[in-house]
Motif scaffolding. Structure first.
Motif, PDB file in Angstrom:
ATOM      1  N   UNK A 167      12.187  -0.352  26.945  1.00 48.62           N
ATOM      2  CA  UNK A 167      12.334  -0.899  28.302  1.00 48.62           C
ATOM      3  C   UNK A 167      13.605  -1.736  28.445  1.00 48.62           C
ATOM      4  N   UNK A 168      14.135  -2.283  27.344  1.00 47.82           N
ATOM      5  CA  UNK A 168      15.372  -3.057  27.411  1.00 47.82           C
ATOM      6  C   UNK A 168      16.601  -2.149  27.420  1.00 47.82           C
ATOM      7  N   UNK A 176      24.557   5.785  24.941  1.00 46.80           N
ATOM      8  CA  UNK A 176      25.183   5.002  23.876  1.00 46.80           C
ATOM      9  C   UNK A 176      25.955   5.886  22.907  1.00 46.80           C
ATOM     10  N   UNK A 177      27.193   5.479  22.583  1.00 44.58           N
ATOM     11  CA  UNK A 177      27.995   6.170  21.574  1.00 44.58           C
ATOM     12  C   UNK A 177      27.624   5.604  20.209  1.00 44.58           C
ATOM     13  N   UNK A 185      27.518  -2.520  23.893  1.00 45.90           N
ATOM     14  CA  UNK A 185      26.775  -1.682  24.842  1.00 45.90           C
ATOM     15  C   UNK A 185      25.791  -2.532  25.657  1.00 45.90           C
ATOM     16  N   UNK A 186      25.040  -3.383  24.984  1.00 47.78           N
ATOM     17  CA  UNK A 186      24.074  -4.229  25.697  1.00 47.78           C
ATOM     18  C   UNK A 186      24.783  -5.160  26.674  1.00 47.78           C
ATOM     19  N   UNK A 190      24.636  -2.929  30.014  1.00 45.65           N
ATOM     20  CA  UNK A 190      23.334  -3.353  30.535  1.00 45.65           C
ATOM     21  C   UNK A 190      23.318  -4.805  31.009  1.00 45.65           C
ATOM     22  N   UNK A 191      24.397  -5.538  30.777  1.00 40.83           N
ATOM     23  CA  UNK A 191      24.457  -6.923  31.233  1.00 40.83           C
ATOM     24  C   UNK A 191      23.533  -7.855  30.488  1.00 40.83           C
ATOM     25  N   UNK A 192      23.207  -7.517  29.239  1.00 43.64           N
ATOM     26  CA  UNK A 192      22.321  -8.349  28.415  1.00 43.64           C
ATOM     27  C   UNK A 192      23.172  -9.171  27.463  1.00 43.64           C
ATOM     28  N   UNK A 193      23.070 -10.494  27.576  1.00 42.21           N
ATOM     29  CA  UNK A 193      23.810 -11.381  26.687  1.00 42.21           C
ATOM     30  C   UNK A 193      22.925 -11.929  25.585  1.00 42.21           C
ATOM     31  N   UNK A 194      23.529 -12.186  24.426  1.00 46.81           N
ATOM     32  CA  UNK A 194      22.783 -12.747  23.296  1.00 46.81           C
ATOM     33  C   UNK A 194      22.797 -14.265  23.389  1.00 46.81           C
TER      34      UNK A 194
END
Length: 259
Positions: A167-168, A176-177, A185-186, A190-194
């Motif tokens: 789902x994430x 994804x390569x 990539x995230x 996908x705009x997901x930051x750590x």
């Protein structure tokens, strides 16, 4: 109380082993003396230099070939030497990987090396109970398992196994390569930051399968990092198991004093 004696070894570099590895009683194994002599030879040869044959080294140092072999084994394990075909050459410096929320790709590029990855497998599976808290889904819900060999200038140097909830990253199998940065990539797609992560580092021996994938002897020590990451909202994001060649990697971090 017995006095404490301080030994000074002329020419010893800062951070080198105390007394250059020589025990207090002064007796050292013959192979270790040969190892020290070969280490000096490596400095003269320089990176990529071809080491003389075992027979030649045994004659030069007036020892048995098995003594030379044991010395070379240790230098190989320490990453001072590497095998190329049927020969042995002087290895370059170890890759320094930061213990930080940065990707493998970023760490290798900072040292002027070319990072890469070879895909071993991307599988969709039902989340096991033990994995559930680390990726933020209930047991049985779908997760991705991404496994890749890590490369530096086309040399195999490690193995990375990543778990993330479907789902994430629902399009991981199509968008994804596999040879690119998963963190990139995230972040970029996908705009997901750590936000933060917990890491544990230990020394292990590779399994026969891992050694075959990385291309190393099973007896070569490996550095294993377990990482559980969360996003900037504190939500569980991924669990990663990264296996690095002990002869090709060292890890760095910056520590601050506590108040």
């Amino acid at each position: 109380m017995e006095p404490t004696h301080t030994h000074h070894v002329p020419g010893r570099a800062p951070g080198a082993p105390v007394r250059a590895g020589i025990p207090e009683h002064g007796r050292i194994p013959k192979y270790y003396a040969v190892k020290a002599q070969v280490a000096v030879l490596l400095d003269d040869l320089g990176e990529g230099g071809l080491l003389p044959a075992e027979r030649e080294l045994a004659a030069r140092f007036e020892v048995a070939r098995e003594t030379v072999r044991q010395a070379l084994r240790e230098l190989l394990l320490e990453g001072r030497l590497r095998r190329v075909g049927r020969g042995t050459v002087v290895a370059g410096p170890k890759l320094e990987q930061p213990l930080a929320l940065a990707s493998y790709t970023e760490g290798v590029r900072r040292q002027g090396r070319r990072p890469g990855r070879t895909l071993i497998g991307l599988d969709r599976l039902a989340c096991p109970t033990a994995l559930s808290p680390d990726v933020g889904v209930r047991p049985g819900e779908p997760v991705w398992h991404l496994e890749r060999v890590l490369l530096a200038d086309d040399e195999r140097v490690g193995l990375e196994s990543t778990y993330v909830a479907v789902e994430r990253a629902p399009g991981l199998d199509t968008e994804f390569e596999p040879d690119s940065s998963f963190y990139g990539y995230l972040r970029d797609r996908l705009g997901i930051g750590f936000g933060d992560a917990d890491e544990r580092l230990e020394t292990v021996l590779a399994t026969p399968r891992e050694a075959l994938l990385i291309g190393t002897p099973p007896a070569l020590p490996m550095l294993l990092i377990h990482r559980v990451s969360r996003d900037t909202d504190g939500r569980p994001l991924e669990r990663v198991r990264s296996l690095y060649r002990g002869d090709r990697f060292s890890f760095t971090t910056h520590l601050r004093g506590g108040g």
